[in-house]
Design a protein around this motif. Sequence first.
Motif, mmCIF file in Angstrom:
data_model
loop_
_atom_site.group_PDB
_atom_site.id
_atom_site.type_symbol
_atom_site.label_atom_id
_atom_site.label_comp_id
_atom_site.label_asym_id
_atom_site.label_seq_id
_atom_site.Cartn_x
_atom_site.Cartn_y
_atom_site.Cartn_z
ATOM 1 N N VAL A 1 0.846 -1.085 -0.162
ATOM 2 C CA VAL A 1 -0.151 -0.023 -0.199
ATOM 3 C C VAL A 1 0.797 1.192 -0.067
ATOM 4 C CG1 VAL A 1 -1.842 1.334 1.265
ATOM 5 C CG2 VAL A 1 -1.630 -1.276 1.339
ATOM 6 N N VAL A 2 0.654 2.005 -0.997
ATOM 7 C CA VAL A 2 1.542 3.114 -1.100
ATOM 8 C C VAL A 2 0.545 4.562 -0.734
ATOM 9 C CG1 VAL A 2 2.960 4.940 -2.525
ATOM 10 C CG2 VAL A 2 3.033 2.261 -2.871
ATOM 11 N N GLY A 3 1.029 5.239 0.381
ATOM 12 C CA GLY A 3 0.234 6.328 0.935
ATOM 13 C C GLY A 3 -0.419 5.774 2.049
ATOM 14 N N GLY A 4 -0.172 6.628 3.149
ATOM 15 C CA GLY A 4 -0.623 6.432 4.472
ATOM 16 C C GLY A 4 -1.687 7.239 4.959
ATOM 17 N N GLY A 5 -2.311 7.957 3.936
ATOM 18 C CA GLY A 5 -3.500 8.900 4.499
ATOM 19 C C GLY A 5 -4.726 8.291 4.919
ATOM 20 N N PHE A 6 -5.714 8.689 4.769
ATOM 21 C CA PHE A 6 -7.028 8.203 5.293
ATOM 22 C C PHE A 6 -7.121 6.833 4.494
ATOM 23 C CE2 PHE A 6 -8.061 12.562 6.554
ATOM 24 C CZ PHE A 6 -8.311 12.172 7.824
ATOM 25 N N GLY A 7 -7.064 6.776 3.192
ATOM 26 C CA GLY A 7 -7.509 5.671 2.591
ATOM 27 C C GLY A 7 -6.222 4.417 2.720
ATOM 28 N N GLY A 8 -4.978 5.057 2.822
ATOM 29 C CA GLY A 8 -3.761 4.094 2.852
ATOM 30 C C GLY A 8 -3.903 3.369 4.570
ATOM 31 N N ILE A 9 -4.352 4.041 5.562
ATOM 32 C CA ILE A 9 -4.176 3.649 6.880
ATOM 33 C C ILE A 9 -5.406 2.809 6.999
ATOM 34 C CG2 ILE A 9 -2.692 5.147 8.219
ATOM 35 C CD1 ILE A 9 -5.277 6.348 9.334
ATOM 36 N N ALA A 10 -6.549 3.066 6.253
ATOM 37 C CA ALA A 10 -7.772 2.042 6.449
ATOM 38 C C ALA A 10 -7.521 0.650 5.868
ATOM 39 C CB ALA A 10 -8.982 2.890 5.703
ATOM 40 N N ALA A 11 -6.968 0.791 4.490
ATOM 41 C CA ALA A 11 -6.481 -0.552 3.842
ATOM 42 C C ALA A 11 -5.489 -1.336 4.829
ATOM 43 C CB ALA A 11 -5.746 -0.091 2.618
ATOM 44 N N ALA A 12 -4.259 -0.783 5.368
ATOM 45 C CA ALA A 12 -3.271 -1.391 6.060
ATOM 46 C C ALA A 12 -4.037 -1.864 7.238
ATOM 47 C CB ALA A 12 -2.420 -0.336 6.496
ATOM 48 N N GLN A 13 -4.856 -1.176 7.925
ATOM 49 C CA GLN A 13 -5.310 -1.588 9.073
ATOM 50 C C GLN A 13 -6.373 -2.854 8.892
ATOM 51 O OE1 GLN A 13 -4.606 -0.363 12.184
ATOM 52 N NE2 GLN A 13 -5.841 -2.101 12.851
ATOM 53 N N LYS A 14 -7.161 -2.789 7.733
ATOM 54 C CA LYS A 14 -7.948 -4.014 7.396
ATOM 55 C C LYS A 14 -6.981 -5.044 7.264
ATOM 56 C CE LYS A 14 -11.982 -5.491 6.392
ATOM 57 N NZ LYS A 14 -13.128 -5.724 7.690
#
Length: 115
Positions: free
Chosen positions: A15-28
């Motif tokens: 996952v490239v980018g740890g904004g709202f979208g990225g951290i939601a994806a990473a957390q999932k």
Amino acid sequence: MGGQVSIPDGVHVVVVGGGFGGIAAAQKLKSQGVPFTLIDMREAFHHNLAGLRASVQPGFAQRTFIPFAKTFGSSFVQGRVENVDPERQAVILQGGRVRTADGWGRGFHLLVLLL
Ligand SMILES: Cc1cc2nc3c(=O)[nH]c(=O)nc-3n(C[C@H](O)[C@H](O)[C@H](O)COP(=O)(O)OP(=O)(O)OC[C@H]3O[C@@H](n4cnc5c(N)ncnc54)[C@H](O)[C@@H]3O)c2cc1C
């Protein structure tokens, strides 16, 4: 974020980018036990929820930063992504650092760009 993640065994998600979208994806991905790497050029996610409180309460502003390394451990890599080489399944970071077989087995299998 109620959906299930269905990813075949052995797949490594980048996952490239740890904004709202990225951290939601990473957390999932983390909660589902899917191997992943989150890359962001910053060291922390900053949200401005409670921003008004942060502006008046001394010391509170620090709590609006969520450090990536503390949250995602070794699944986080700090760096600016400059290029992607799909053939090598490689992500090229600033300074020429290439992330392929060294850290991710055979490279990434699924790349999510959330910039
Ligand atoms: C001032 C302001 C107020 C806003 N208020 C609201 C609001 O009230 N409600 C609302 O719904 N939306 C609001 N938005 C919009 C919201 O912030 C965006 O929709 C949201 O941040 C988009 O999320 P994202 O994950 O796609 O990208 P971002 O949150 O922009 O995250 C992108 C991440 O990618 C990283 N990145 C970028 N390029 C690279 C690279 N080359 N290599 C590595 N990492 C990289 C960045 O460091 C960043 O962490 C606001 C936006 C702004 C600017």
